[in-house]
Design an enzyme around this catalytic site. Sequence first.
Site, PDB file in Angstrom:
ATOM      1  N   ASP A 147       0.807  -1.226   0.000  1.00 18.73           N
ATOM      2  CA  ASP A 147       0.000   0.000   0.000  1.00 18.73           C
ATOM      3  C   ASP A 147       0.840   1.278   0.000  1.00 18.73           C
ATOM      4  O   ASP A 147       0.433   2.306   0.530  1.00 18.73           O
ATOM      5  CB  ASP A 147      -0.915  -0.012   1.236  1.00 18.73           C
ATOM      6  CG  ASP A 147      -0.155  -0.394   2.493  1.00 18.73           C
ATOM      7  OD1 ASP A 147       1.069  -0.170   2.528  1.00 18.73           O
ATOM      8  OD2 ASP A 147      -0.772  -0.930   3.436  1.00 18.73           O
ATOM      9  N   GLU A 183      -0.842  -8.969  -1.281  1.00 21.44           N
ATOM     10  CA  GLU A 183      -1.276  -8.403   0.013  1.00 21.44           C
ATOM     11  C   GLU A 183      -2.438  -7.418  -0.207  1.00 21.44           C
ATOM     12  O   GLU A 183      -2.440  -6.289   0.290  1.00 21.44           O
ATOM     13  CB  GLU A 183      -0.125  -7.713   0.753  1.00 21.44           C
ATOM     14  CG  GLU A 183      -0.363  -7.528   2.242  1.00 21.44           C
ATOM     15  CD  GLU A 183       0.782  -6.784   2.933  1.00 21.44           C
ATOM     16  OE1 GLU A 183       0.894  -5.559   2.761  1.00 21.44           O
ATOM     17  OE2 GLU A 183       1.561  -7.444   3.633  1.00 21.44           O
ATOM     18  N   GLU A 198      -1.576   5.057   3.704  1.00 24.40           N
ATOM     19  CA  GLU A 198      -1.646   3.703   3.143  1.00 24.40           C
ATOM     20  C   GLU A 198      -3.070   3.175   3.001  1.00 24.40           C
ATOM     21  O   GLU A 198      -3.384   2.456   2.053  1.00 24.40           O
ATOM     22  CB  GLU A 198      -0.811   2.731   3.984  1.00 24.40           C
ATOM     23  CG  GLU A 198       0.697   2.958   3.903  1.00 24.40           C
ATOM     24  CD  GLU A 198       1.219   4.070   4.804  1.00 24.40           C
ATOM     25  OE1 GLU A 198       0.400   4.664   5.556  1.00 24.40           O
ATOM     26  OE2 GLU A 198       2.425   4.355   4.774  1.00 24.40           O
ATOM     27  N   HIS A 254       7.893   4.152  12.316  1.00 23.43           N
ATOM     28  CA  HIS A 254       8.090   5.060  11.184  1.00 23.43           C
ATOM     29  C   HIS A 254       6.810   5.652  10.604  1.00 23.43           C
ATOM     30  O   HIS A 254       6.858   6.383   9.630  1.00 23.43           O
ATOM     31  CB  HIS A 254       8.802   4.327  10.049  1.00 23.43           C
ATOM     32  CG  HIS A 254       7.937   3.323   9.357  1.00 23.43           C
ATOM     33  ND1 HIS A 254       7.704   2.086   9.877  1.00 23.43           N
ATOM     34  CD2 HIS A 254       7.215   3.399   8.222  1.00 23.43           C
ATOM     35  CE1 HIS A 254       6.888   1.431   9.070  1.00 23.43           C
ATOM     36  NE2 HIS A 254       6.566   2.196   8.063  1.00 23.43           N
ATOM     37  N   ARG A 268       3.668   7.721   9.347  1.00 20.75           N
ATOM     38  CA  ARG A 268       3.436   9.162   9.194  1.00 20.75           C
ATOM     39  C   ARG A 268       2.422   9.694  10.203  1.00 20.75           C
ATOM     40  O   ARG A 268       2.545  10.829  10.658  1.00 20.75           O
ATOM     41  CB  ARG A 268       2.938   9.465   7.778  1.00 20.75           C
ATOM     42  CG  ARG A 268       4.074   9.635   6.811  1.00 20.75           C
ATOM     43  CD  ARG A 268       3.626   9.700   5.370  1.00 20.75           C
ATOM     44  NE  ARG A 268       4.773   9.360   4.549  1.00 20.75           N
ATOM     45  CZ  ARG A 268       5.582  10.254   3.986  1.00 20.75           C
ATOM     46  NH1 ARG A 268       5.354  11.524   4.119  1.00 20.75           N
ATOM     47  NH2 ARG A 268       6.634   9.861   3.288  1.00 20.75           N
ATOM     48  N   HIS A 314      14.545   4.138  11.513  1.00 19.17           N
ATOM     49  CA  HIS A 314      14.197   4.349  10.096  1.00 19.17           C
ATOM     50  C   HIS A 314      14.904   5.611   9.594  1.00 19.17           C
ATOM     51  O   HIS A 314      15.079   6.581  10.343  1.00 19.17           O
ATOM     52  CB  HIS A 314      12.676   4.515  10.019  1.00 19.17           C
ATOM     53  CG  HIS A 314      12.088   4.399   8.651  1.00 19.17           C
ATOM     54  ND1 HIS A 314      12.221   5.386   7.706  1.00 19.17           N
ATOM     55  CD2 HIS A 314      11.347   3.428   8.071  1.00 19.17           C
ATOM     56  CE1 HIS A 314      11.585   5.029   6.599  1.00 19.17           C
ATOM     57  NE2 HIS A 314      11.049   3.830   6.795  1.00 19.17           N
TER      58      HIS A 314
HETATM   59  C1  UD1 Z   1       7.234   4.293   3.107  1.00 19.21           C
HETATM   60  C2  UD1 Z   1       5.771   3.931   2.843  1.00 19.21           C
HETATM   61  C3  UD1 Z   1       5.202   3.154   4.014  1.00 19.21           C
HETATM   62  C4  UD1 Z   1       6.067   1.968   4.379  1.00 19.21           C
HETATM   63  C5  UD1 Z   1       7.493   2.438   4.594  1.00 19.21           C
HETATM   64  C6  UD1 Z   1       8.385   1.255   4.842  1.00 19.21           C
HETATM   65  C7  UD1 Z   1       4.459   5.487   1.514  1.00 19.21           C
HETATM   66  C8  UD1 Z   1       3.570   6.664   1.535  1.00 19.21           C
HETATM   67  N1  UD1 Z   1       4.978   5.140   2.695  1.00 19.21           N
HETATM   68  O1  UD1 Z   1       7.282   5.202   4.175  1.00 19.21           O
HETATM   69  O2  UD1 Z   1       3.893   2.692   3.676  1.00 19.21           O
HETATM   70  O3  UD1 Z   1       5.575   1.397   5.568  1.00 19.21           O
HETATM   71  O4  UD1 Z   1       7.952   3.127   3.420  1.00 19.21           O
HETATM   72  O5  UD1 Z   1       9.554   1.610   5.496  1.00 19.21           O
HETATM   73  O6  UD1 Z   1       4.679   4.912   0.489  1.00 19.21           O
HETATM   74  N2  UD1 Z   1      14.894   7.507   3.373  1.00 19.21           N
HETATM   75  C9  UD1 Z   1      16.250   7.406   3.124  1.00 19.21           C
HETATM   76  N3  UD1 Z   1      16.740   6.202   2.686  1.00 19.21           N
HETATM   77  C10 UD1 Z   1      15.962   5.116   2.516  1.00 19.21           C
HETATM   78  C11 UD1 Z   1      14.591   5.222   2.796  1.00 19.21           C
HETATM   79  C12 UD1 Z   1      14.064   6.424   3.213  1.00 19.21           C
HETATM   80  O7  UD1 Z   1      16.994   8.362   3.278  1.00 19.21           O
HETATM   81  O8  UD1 Z   1      16.486   4.062   2.133  1.00 19.21           O
HETATM   82  C13 UD1 Z   1      14.347   8.805   3.825  1.00 19.21           C
HETATM   83  C14 UD1 Z   1      14.327   9.866   2.706  1.00 19.21           C
HETATM   84  O9  UD1 Z   1      14.622  11.108   3.263  1.00 19.21           O
HETATM   85  C15 UD1 Z   1      12.871   9.822   2.226  1.00 19.21           C
HETATM   86  C16 UD1 Z   1      12.161   9.563   3.541  1.00 19.21           C
HETATM   87  O10 UD1 Z   1      12.982   8.634   4.236  1.00 19.21           O
HETATM   88  O11 UD1 Z   1      12.458  11.020   1.595  1.00 19.21           O
HETATM   89  C17 UD1 Z   1      10.750   9.049   3.406  1.00 19.21           C
HETATM   90  O12 UD1 Z   1      10.649   7.904   2.550  1.00 19.21           O
HETATM   91  P1  UD1 Z   1       9.195   7.498   1.950  1.00 19.21           P
HETATM   92  O13 UD1 Z   1       9.341   6.279   1.145  1.00 19.21           O
HETATM   93  O14 UD1 Z   1       8.560   8.670   1.310  1.00 19.21           O
HETATM   94  O15 UD1 Z   1       8.327   7.206   3.227  1.00 19.21           O
HETATM   95  P2  UD1 Z   1       8.496   6.181   4.400  1.00 19.21           P
HETATM   96  O16 UD1 Z   1       8.162   6.925   5.633  1.00 19.21           O
HETATM   97  O17 UD1 Z   1       9.794   5.481   4.302  1.00 19.21           O
HETATM   98  N1  UDP Z   2      13.204  -4.763   8.922  1.00 23.59           N
HETATM   99  C1  UDP Z   2      14.535  -4.904   8.521  1.00 23.59           C
HETATM  100  N2  UDP Z   2      15.494  -4.165   9.174  1.00 23.59           N
HETATM  101  C2  UDP Z   2      15.193  -3.296  10.177  1.00 23.59           C
HETATM  102  C3  UDP Z   2      13.834  -3.148  10.561  1.00 23.59           C
HETATM  103  C4  UDP Z   2      12.861  -3.887   9.903  1.00 23.59           C
HETATM  104  O1  UDP Z   2      14.854  -5.686   7.620  1.00 23.59           O
HETATM  105  O2  UDP Z   2      16.114  -2.662  10.716  1.00 23.59           O
HETATM  106  C5  UDP Z   2      12.165  -5.544   8.194  1.00 23.59           C
HETATM  107  C6  UDP Z   2      11.148  -6.268   9.037  1.00 23.59           C
HETATM  108  O3  UDP Z   2      11.587  -7.567   9.379  1.00 23.59           O
HETATM  109  C7  UDP Z   2       9.921  -6.288   8.136  1.00 23.59           C
HETATM  110  C8  UDP Z   2      10.067  -5.036   7.296  1.00 23.59           C
HETATM  111  O4  UDP Z   2      11.410  -4.604   7.452  1.00 23.59           O
HETATM  112  O5  UDP Z   2       9.932  -7.397   7.242  1.00 23.59           O
HETATM  113  C9  UDP Z   2       9.111  -3.979   7.766  1.00 23.59           C
HETATM  114  O6  UDP Z   2       9.393  -2.768   7.140  1.00 23.59           O
HETATM  115  P1  UDP Z   2       8.821  -1.392   7.667  1.00 23.59           P
HETATM  116  O7  UDP Z   2       8.530  -1.486   9.113  1.00 23.59           O
HETATM  117  O8  UDP Z   2       9.778  -0.345   7.203  1.00 23.59           O
HETATM  118  O9  UDP Z   2       7.491  -1.203   6.814  1.00 23.59           O
HETATM  119  P2  UDP Z   2       5.979  -1.719   7.000  1.00 23.59           P
HETATM  120  O10 UDP Z   2       5.996  -3.187   7.152  1.00 23.59           O
HETATM  121  O11 UDP Z   2       5.414  -1.006   8.186  1.00 23.59           O
HETATM  122  O12 UDP Z   2       5.314  -1.262   5.747  1.00 23.59           O
END
Ligand code: UD1
Ligand code: UDP
Length: 389
Positions: A96, A118, A132, A217, A219, A250
């Site tokens: 999502d 999913e 989401e 993490h 929002r 995160h």
């Molecule tokens: C996103 C997803 C969320 C999911 C999560 C998993 C959306 C709206 N949100 O949230 O559903 O649960 O990923 O973790 O799609 N960043 C880095 N490096 C990375 C990843 C993220 O620097 O490898 C930082 C960047 O500044 C980026 C920010 O995190 O702009 C936000 O990333 P984004 O994918 O927009 O949202 P998440 O909060 O990670």
């Molecule tokens: N995870 C990981 N390393 C970490 C924290 C989480 O590999 O340091 C894995 C965890 O086992 C799970 C997935 O990341 O499979 C969950 O991701 P996240 O919580 O970012 O997103 P969500 O599931 O909430 O969308």
Amino acid sequence: MKKIAVFVGTRPEGIKMAPVIAALRQAPDLEPIVVSTGQHREMLQQVVDLFQITVDHDLAVMQPNQTLASLTARLMTRIDELLDRIEPDMALVQGDTTTVLVASLACFYRRIPIGHVEAGLRTGNIWSPFPEEVNRRLASPLVTLHFPPTEFGRANLLKEGVADKQIRVTGNTVIDALQMEVQRQQDPQIKAKIDQALAEEVGRDWDQVPYVLVTGHRRENFGQGFEQICDALADLADRFPDHRFIYPVHLNPQVQAPVQARLGDRRNIKLITPRDYRTFVALMSRCRLVLTDSGGVQEEAPGLGKPVLVMRDTTERPEGVEAGTVQLVGADRARIVEAASELLTDRASYDAMAEAVNPYGDGQAAERILDRIREHFAELVAGASNASP
Ligand code: UD1
Ligand code: UDP
């Protein structure tokens, strides 16, 4: 050979698509084209490296602190340009995220059938999880094949008017990934490396010291929610000085800033960078308790027999709550401290929640998804021959 474009954008999509990609690579009749949108950079790369995923196209859209709208716009143009070049017979999306919503819409505009891994998760509240819940609701009408992990997802989709023949309950592919990884961790060489990693993350006494594993993490928890979560962790760290609190933070700056500012200098709280899936599974397997707002962690930890306190008001995964291994405590300082303290001090409460259950799958989800995709292509052929004079 049918070309299947598999979209991944973030860490959990990578983990949950890895078993599907592996199964597609083995299939003689289906050709995966793996598209990383690069919504996440470093955190998705960890997954790609561990599962040895060959990425065929990387759209590299991530920008620091990206807004939902700017991310959506970048994704739409880059995905559409790519679809024009690769012309897949079907696309697969998972979960999502923004990647899922935009890839689904871009494929719909080009009349490319979509399989949604999913599918059907719902809280009924558009603000939780944000955005989401809306991403997945908007994606569903665009989808041809829905793959809900459990009957809960099927029921939600039926209520929204999806035809039953478009739905196949498969189990969650995260259990395929988890089982794959737990199995690999039996290998003595891998185990030795994991022990070394645990000594680094938890401390040299990692096999004696009790620790709580934390992730967060979402929002909807930004701002006040994270402040409450951090204050709860600080209270718990004071109340349980013999415990460690291991928190892979995160990379989102909206998470990093409050967590580092409020918890950075605590003796028994270890803030670490996100770990690769291998180390994280090992951390989960050995912890006493998990505090999280994550979706995937809610699905994995019950299978490992670990109680989970979910720091959210809603969940789209009620099965863990019904099974008694997951409890919703909100992003609420007092509730988090009370529930965690009870589990860390009361053996009976702990044992009641620590039973290993696995309502989310049996490790065969990826194969079921491939079976249904093949049926779909066979139905198309049958439909075409029925239609011919
Ligand atoms: C996103 C997803 C969320 C999911 C999560 C998993 C959306 C709206 N949100 O949230 O559903 O649960 O990923 O973790 O799609 N960043 C880095 N490096 C990375 C990843 C993220 O620097 O490898 C930082 C960047 O500044 C980026 C920010 O995190 O702009 C936000 O990333 P984004 O994918 O927009 O949202 P998440 O909060 O990670
Ligand atoms: N995870 C990981 N390393 C970490 C924290 C989480 O590999 O340091 C894995 C965890 O086992 C799970 C997935 O990341 O499979 C969950 O991701 P996240 O919580 O970012 O997103 P969500 O599931 O909430 O969308």
